[in-house]
Scaffold this motif. Structure first.
Motif, PDB file in Angstrom:
ATOM      1  N   VAL A   1      12.678  -1.300  11.903  1.00  0.00           N
ATOM      2  CA  VAL A   1      11.848  -0.938  10.753  1.00  0.00           C
ATOM      3  C   VAL A   1      10.543  -1.710  10.866  1.00  0.00           C
ATOM      4  CG1 VAL A   1      11.615  -1.099   8.249  1.00  0.00           C
ATOM      5  CG2 VAL A   1      13.782  -0.363   9.258  1.00  0.00           C
ATOM      6  N   LEU A   2       9.417  -1.008  10.760  1.00  0.00           N
ATOM      7  CA  LEU A   2       8.103  -1.601  11.003  1.00  0.00           C
ATOM      8  C   LEU A   2       7.273  -1.574   9.730  1.00  0.00           C
ATOM      9  CD1 LEU A   2       7.514   0.322  14.330  1.00  0.00           C
ATOM     10  CD2 LEU A   2       8.238  -2.062  14.111  1.00  0.00           C
ATOM     11  N   ASN A   3       7.030  -2.758   9.167  1.00  0.00           N
ATOM     12  CA  ASN A   3       6.135  -2.859   8.027  1.00  0.00           C
ATOM     13  C   ASN A   3       4.701  -2.957   8.540  1.00  0.00           C
ATOM     14  OD1 ASN A   3       5.730  -2.866   5.307  1.00  0.00           O
ATOM     15  ND2 ASN A   3       6.301  -4.997   4.960  1.00  0.00           N
TER      16      ASN A   3
ATOM     17  N   THR B   1       4.831   2.671   5.196  1.00  0.00           N
ATOM     18  CA  THR B   1       3.436   2.740   4.801  1.00  0.00           C
ATOM     19  C   THR B   1       3.382   2.875   3.292  1.00  0.00           C
ATOM     20  OG1 THR B   1       1.317   3.862   5.182  1.00  0.00           O
ATOM     21  CG2 THR B   1       3.287   5.249   5.088  1.00  0.00           C
ATOM     22  N   ARG B   2       2.387   2.267   2.692  1.00  0.00           N
ATOM     23  CA  ARG B   2       2.353   2.195   1.224  1.00  0.00           C
ATOM     24  C   ARG B   2       2.116   3.562   0.586  1.00  0.00           C
ATOM     25  NH1 ARG B   2      -1.407   1.287  -2.615  1.00  0.00           N
ATOM     26  NH2 ARG B   2      -3.046   1.032  -1.060  1.00  0.00           N
ATOM     27  N   THR B   3       1.149   4.333   1.111  1.00  0.00           N
ATOM     28  CA  THR B   3       0.853   5.650   0.565  1.00  0.00           C
ATOM     29  C   THR B   3       1.063   6.708   1.642  1.00  0.00           C
ATOM     30  OG1 THR B   3      -1.489   5.763   1.186  1.00  0.00           O
ATOM     31  CG2 THR B   3      -0.932   4.535  -0.820  1.00  0.00           C
TER      32      THR B   3
ATOM     33  N   THR C   1       6.347   3.774   0.825  1.00  0.00           N
ATOM     34  CA  THR C   1       6.990   2.809  -0.073  1.00  0.00           C
ATOM     35  C   THR C   1       6.574   2.955  -1.527  1.00  0.00           C
ATOM     36  OG1 THR C   1       5.292   1.150   0.448  1.00  0.00           O
ATOM     37  CG2 THR C   1       7.305   1.158   1.797  1.00  0.00           C
ATOM     38  N   ASP C   2       5.421   3.591  -1.803  1.00  0.00           N
ATOM     39  CA  ASP C   2       5.038   3.842  -3.200  1.00  0.00           C
ATOM     40  C   ASP C   2       5.869   4.954  -3.826  1.00  0.00           C
ATOM     41  OD1 ASP C   2       3.153   1.880  -3.259  1.00  0.00           O
ATOM     42  OD2 ASP C   2       1.403   3.210  -3.253  1.00  0.00           O
TER      43      ASP C   2
END
Length: 331
Positions: free
Chosen positions: A151-153, A178-180, A198-199
């Motif tokens: 898993v890659l943040n 990814t955030r958006t 993630t949002d």
């Protein structure tokens, strides 16, 4: 005299100044490089602002650890390099000692690698830090192999994209965070098996669902902060949470105790573990060069800026809108 970026105080991008500096000749174990392109890294933003793992020891201060160009001169005791050879400089030294934000730079010969045929200066300034970081952390140190899930943040960063490519090359499955949704298609195009926005989605639910309930053997995180608790929850038993950055700027709890002491490995990593170890760097250089030859790897360049526009380039990096590497050219 050589145009060189310096800063005389800590602060935002506006503290960067382009000044004329006498460069001199390389000393023992050093080379002088005509710099054609410079790769920007988050470490320089943190160093400039006073938030890096290493503090600025004196002013005016230099910046930059990654560049590409040609050898101009070699110092005493240096072998394997000669004037005119195309090379890349890799992060293997303190910015308190050397910096490559300049038209010419003196650096340790141990921080220089030969630039593979077919890789131009912009590509040569964009490729090494990302792949050396991803390979060093996931393959050299952690032993990622075929069948593993990672898993890659911060997946749209240059390191995140390189980690996607490295995972695919060894037969592992990369799951990008990814955030958006703005960068989702780009991450899929780069080879992510799945992208979690993630949002909109719960990482703690999605990762087990994507791995048959097993979790990920590796989580590769550049953000740190409170979010490590949820990331640790998706690590498979006996797996590893790798922290290679602290972009959140917040305190990071130790997840092992918070989650009831599961079978969890937590490890920090910097690229210097690879670049300052000659044997590791030799293996990493061979791995990356072979990936470039077979087109399994490629530099991902977001934008290029002129050296005179270094302030704007740092502002762009701090906007977090980029996908891939920001590169400065000196011509």
């Amino acid at each position: 005299m050589t145009r060189t970026v310096l800063f005389h105080e800590l602060g935002g991008p506006e503290v960067l100044r382009l000044e004329d500096v006498e460069i001199g000749e390389p000393g023992p174990g050093e080379v002088r490089v005509r710099v054609d392109a410079i790769g920007l890294n988050r470490a320089e933003v943190l160093f400039r602002s006073g938030h890096y793992i290493e503090t600025v020891r004196r002013f005016p201060a230099m910046l930059g650890t990654e560049a590409a160009g040609e050898i101009e001169a070699v110092g005493e005791g240096v072998s394997g390099f000669e004037p005119g050879q195309p090379v890349s400089v890799v992060p293997a030294f303190s910015q308190n000692d050397y910096g490559v934000y300049a038209e010419r730079a003196i650096v340790p010969a141990a921080a220089v690698v030969h630039r593979p045929e077919g890789i131009d200066a912009v590509e040569g300034a964009a490729v090494w830090m990302p792949y050396l970081t991803a390979y060093g952390a996931l393959v050299e140190v952690s032993g990622m192999r075929a069948g593993d899930t990672v898993v890659l943040n911060a997946a749209s960063s240059s390191v995140g994209l390189a980690a996607i490519h490295v995972a695919n090359r060894v037969g592992a499955t990369p799951i990008a965070l990814t955030r958006t949704a703005a960068k989702k298609d780009a991450l899929l195009k780069e080879g992510a098996a799945e992208v979690i926005v993630t949002d909109e989605e719960d990482v703690v639910e999605r990762v087990p669902a994507l791995t048959g309930g097993r979790g990920a053997e590796f989580v590769f995180d550049a953000v740190a902060g409170p979010g490590v608790l949820d990331l640790a929850r998706v690590v498979a038993p006996g797996g590893t949470l790798l922290e290679y950055g602290a972009l959140s700027g917040e305190a990071t709890p130790y997840p092992g105790f918070e989650l009831g002491m599961p079978a969890l490995n937590v490890r920090t990593y910097t690229v210097y573990e690879t670049t300052t170890d000659p044997a590791r760097l030799r293996r990493a250089e061979a791995f990356v060069a072979s990936g470039l030859r077979t087109a399994a790897f490629r530099p991902v360049v977001d934008r290029t800026f002129d050296l005179a526009d270094i302030v704007e380039a740092h502002r762009h990096m701090e906007s977090n809108t980029q996908v891939g590497k920001i590169v400065i050219t000196t011509a």
